[in-house]
Write a protein that holds these residues in place. Structure first.
Motif, mmCIF file in Angstrom:
data_model
loop_
_atom_site.group_PDB
_atom_site.id
_atom_site.type_symbol
_atom_site.label_atom_id
_atom_site.label_comp_id
_atom_site.label_asym_id
_atom_site.label_seq_id
_atom_site.Cartn_x
_atom_site.Cartn_y
_atom_site.Cartn_z
ATOM 1 N N LEU A 197 0.819 -1.220 0.000
ATOM 2 C CA LEU A 197 0.000 0.000 0.000
ATOM 3 C C LEU A 197 0.852 1.269 0.000
ATOM 4 O O LEU A 197 0.539 2.227 -0.729
ATOM 5 C CB LEU A 197 -0.927 -0.001 1.218
ATOM 6 C CG LEU A 197 -2.119 -0.942 1.158
ATOM 7 C CD1 LEU A 197 -2.747 -1.086 2.549
ATOM 8 C CD2 LEU A 197 -3.162 -0.431 0.159
ATOM 9 N N LYS A 220 1.126 6.857 -6.756
ATOM 10 C CA LYS A 220 -0.077 7.634 -7.058
ATOM 11 C C LYS A 220 0.139 9.108 -6.729
ATOM 12 O O LYS A 220 -0.314 10.002 -7.470
ATOM 13 C CB LYS A 220 -1.250 7.080 -6.247
ATOM 14 C CG LYS A 220 -2.606 7.733 -6.517
ATOM 15 C CD LYS A 220 -3.680 7.069 -5.666
ATOM 16 C CE LYS A 220 -5.063 7.707 -5.871
ATOM 17 N NZ LYS A 220 -5.591 7.424 -7.209
ATOM 18 N N ILE A 249 -6.714 9.034 -1.026
ATOM 19 C CA ILE A 249 -7.869 8.141 -1.141
ATOM 20 C C ILE A 249 -8.971 8.574 -0.164
ATOM 21 O O ILE A 249 -9.684 7.722 0.391
ATOM 22 C CB ILE A 249 -7.466 6.673 -0.911
ATOM 23 C CG1 ILE A 249 -6.669 6.504 0.391
ATOM 24 C CG2 ILE A 249 -6.673 6.152 -2.094
ATOM 25 C CD1 ILE A 249 -6.398 5.047 0.743
ATOM 26 N N ARG A 280 -12.314 7.096 -0.610
ATOM 27 C CA ARG A 280 -12.488 5.657 -0.397
ATOM 28 C C ARG A 280 -12.553 5.357 1.097
ATOM 29 O O ARG A 280 -11.619 4.810 1.683
ATOM 30 C CB ARG A 280 -11.329 4.886 -1.051
ATOM 31 C CG ARG A 280 -11.311 4.911 -2.570
ATOM 32 C CD ARG A 280 -12.539 4.227 -3.181
ATOM 33 N NE ARG A 280 -12.764 2.873 -2.699
ATOM 34 C CZ ARG A 280 -12.262 1.786 -3.284
ATOM 35 N NH1 ARG A 280 -11.502 1.907 -4.381
ATOM 36 N NH2 ARG A 280 -12.530 0.584 -2.809
ATOM 37 N N ILE A 286 -11.649 1.757 2.116
ATOM 38 C CA ILE A 286 -10.219 1.450 2.185
ATOM 39 C C ILE A 286 -9.615 2.045 3.455
ATOM 40 O O ILE A 286 -8.855 1.389 4.177
ATOM 41 C CB ILE A 286 -9.481 1.997 0.949
ATOM 42 C CG1 ILE A 286 -9.992 1.335 -0.334
ATOM 43 C CG2 ILE A 286 -7.969 1.807 1.098
ATOM 44 C CD1 ILE A 286 -9.552 -0.080 -0.529
ATOM 45 N N LEU A 346 -10.559 -6.600 -0.868
ATOM 46 C CA LEU A 346 -10.707 -5.158 -1.055
ATOM 47 C C LEU A 346 -9.353 -4.518 -1.345
ATOM 48 O O LEU A 346 -9.223 -3.690 -2.262
ATOM 49 C CB LEU A 346 -11.331 -4.534 0.198
ATOM 50 C CG LEU A 346 -11.475 -2.996 0.201
ATOM 51 C CD1 LEU A 346 -12.518 -2.569 -0.826
ATOM 52 C CD2 LEU A 346 -11.854 -2.514 1.599
ATOM 53 N N PHE A 347 -8.346 -4.888 -0.574
ATOM 54 C CA PHE A 347 -7.008 -4.341 -0.777
ATOM 55 C C PHE A 347 -6.388 -4.864 -2.067
ATOM 56 O O PHE A 347 -5.773 -4.107 -2.821
ATOM 57 C CB PHE A 347 -6.103 -4.702 0.399
ATOM 58 C CG PHE A 347 -6.253 -3.801 1.604
ATOM 59 C CD1 PHE A 347 -7.009 -2.640 1.545
ATOM 60 C CD2 PHE A 347 -5.629 -4.111 2.791
ATOM 61 C CE1 PHE A 347 -7.149 -1.820 2.655
ATOM 62 C CE2 PHE A 347 -5.749 -3.302 3.910
ATOM 63 C CZ PHE A 347 -6.511 -2.150 3.838
ATOM 64 N N ASP A 352 -7.785 -5.850 -4.804
ATOM 65 C CA ASP A 352 -8.397 -5.195 -5.965
ATOM 66 C C ASP A 352 -7.911 -3.756 -6.094
ATOM 67 O O ASP A 352 -7.614 -3.282 -7.206
ATOM 68 C CB ASP A 352 -9.922 -5.212 -5.837
ATOM 69 C CG ASP A 352 -10.513 -6.606 -5.969
ATOM 70 O OD1 ASP A 352 -9.794 -7.511 -6.440
ATOM 71 O OD2 ASP A 352 -11.688 -6.792 -5.593
ATOM 72 N N PHE A 353 -7.835 -3.063 -4.977
ATOM 73 C CA PHE A 353 -7.384 -1.669 -5.001
ATOM 74 C C PHE A 353 -5.937 -1.570 -5.477
ATOM 75 O O PHE A 353 -5.609 -0.742 -6.352
ATOM 76 C CB PHE A 353 -7.512 -1.056 -3.601
ATOM 77 C CG PHE A 353 -6.889 0.300 -3.473
ATOM 78 C CD1 PHE A 353 -7.527 1.432 -3.966
ATOM 79 C CD2 PHE A 353 -5.654 0.444 -2.854
ATOM 80 C CE1 PHE A 353 -6.944 2.683 -3.857
ATOM 81 C CE2 PHE A 353 -5.065 1.707 -2.738
ATOM 82 C CZ PHE A 353 -5.705 2.818 -3.241
ATOM 83 N N THR A 384 -5.648 -2.346 -9.220
ATOM 84 C CA THR A 384 -6.194 -1.259 -10.043
ATOM 85 C C THR A 384 -5.245 -0.071 -10.075
ATOM 86 O O THR A 384 -5.013 0.534 -11.135
ATOM 87 C CB THR A 384 -7.559 -0.814 -9.496
ATOM 88 O OG1 THR A 384 -8.469 -1.918 -9.564
ATOM 89 C CG2 THR A 384 -8.119 0.344 -10.298
ATOM 90 N N GLU A 385 -4.668 0.263 -8.930
ATOM 91 C CA GLU A 385 -3.757 1.405 -8.883
ATOM 92 C C GLU A 385 -2.452 1.115 -9.612
ATOM 93 O O GLU A 385 -1.870 2.015 -10.224
ATOM 94 C CB GLU A 385 -3.486 1.806 -7.429
ATOM 95 C CG GLU A 385 -4.672 2.448 -6.737
ATOM 96 C CD GLU A 385 -5.145 3.733 -7.425
ATOM 97 O OE1 GLU A 385 -4.314 4.426 -8.046
ATOM 98 O OE2 GLU A 385 -6.352 4.023 -7.363
#
Length: 264
Positions: free
Chosen positions: A165, A172, A192, A195, A198, A223-224, A226-227, A230-231
């Motif tokens: 993360l 990002k 974020i 979100r 998150i 959830l993490f 997928d996040f 995607t990022e």
């Protein structure tokens, strides 16, 4: 029972003593020493080690030799302390090349030693030298490797979610602001703010991590995953649109000469 605060105070005192002894033995000036790992990022476990990094300066004669000489100093690593440093020339060369580690060091909230004003001088030069494209690639590689190697198993080390993360949020941040990202994890979370799901899960895991050991494992968190995936895809697309950064080393050379000549 000794408190965590007292234990930390003892460790910090030991770090200071070891740096002082090292400076005397090696005949160096330690310009800057800081914490560089999870304790500085803001998500340590009680048994996290201390990742101490420092920048040092040799006497002038050291830099006036035709011989190649060592430019790092590493102390033996144990379960508590990981201490190593870079010679000033090496540190400044890597700074010019947008090495992400040194851009984190100069932002560290935990400073063990400072002789002069080196981090502030480098922060003044950061906008001139930092290459966003290089920074994004660095953090993308960290996040991608962690995602692929550590987050695809039936159980996941808790700390690995933070090790994925933090770099993906750093990437990002660079995409968003076109400059070097904050070092402290909490300073990245505004990215974020839209979100809350998150953020709530991050807060839950931070609470667990604050009392869990480094080896603690948890079930995967879709959830993490997928996040993060995607990022990663978003940053991989964005970095292609960022031009390469070119600059000369004149300002860095001036800083190097000024600091070295103080040792004459």
């Amino acid at each position: 029972m000794e408190t965590i605060a007292a234990q930390n105070a003892d460790v910090v005192s030991s770090i200071g003593a070891q740096l002082q002894q090292l400076a005397s033995q090696e005949q160096i000036t330690i310009l800057y020493a800081c914490e560089s790992g999870s304790r500085a990022w803001g998500f340590p476990s009680p048994d996290s080690d201390y990742d101490v990094r420092f920048i040092y300066l040799r006497p002038l004669e050291w830099y006036l030799s035709i011989e190649d000489r060592p430019d790092t100093i590493d102390l033996p690593i144990d379960s508590l302390l990981d201490i190593n440093g870079w010679d000033l020339r090496k540190a400044l060369k890597l700074f010019k090349g947008s090495n992400s580690a040194i851009y984190e060091w100069i932002q560290s909230p935990i400073v063990y030693r400072a002789d002069g004003n080196l981090p502030h001088k480098l922060l003044e030069l950061a906008q001139q030298y930092y290459a966003p494209r290089a920074g994004i690639h660095h953090y993308l590689n960290m996040a991608t490797n962690c995602y692929r190697e550590s987050l695809q198993t039936d159980t996941v080390k808790l700390k690995k979610y933070f090790y994925a993360l933090r770099p993906i949020l750093a990437a990002k941040s660079i995409v968003t602001y076109q400059t070097f990202p904050p070092m402290v994890f909490n300073d990245l979370l505004s990215l974020i703010s839209d979100r809350p799901d998150i953020l709530a899960e991050i807060d839950r895991l931070l609470t667990i991590k604050s009392t869990a050991n480094e080896a603690t494992t948890i079930a995967p968190i879709p959830l993490f995953n997928d996040f993060i995936r995607t990022e990663i895809e978003h940053c991989e697309a964005a970095v292609k649109l960022i031009p390469k950064h070119e600059t000369d080393g004149a300002a860095i050379d001036r800083l190097f000469r000024k600091l070295v000549l103080t040792q004459a």
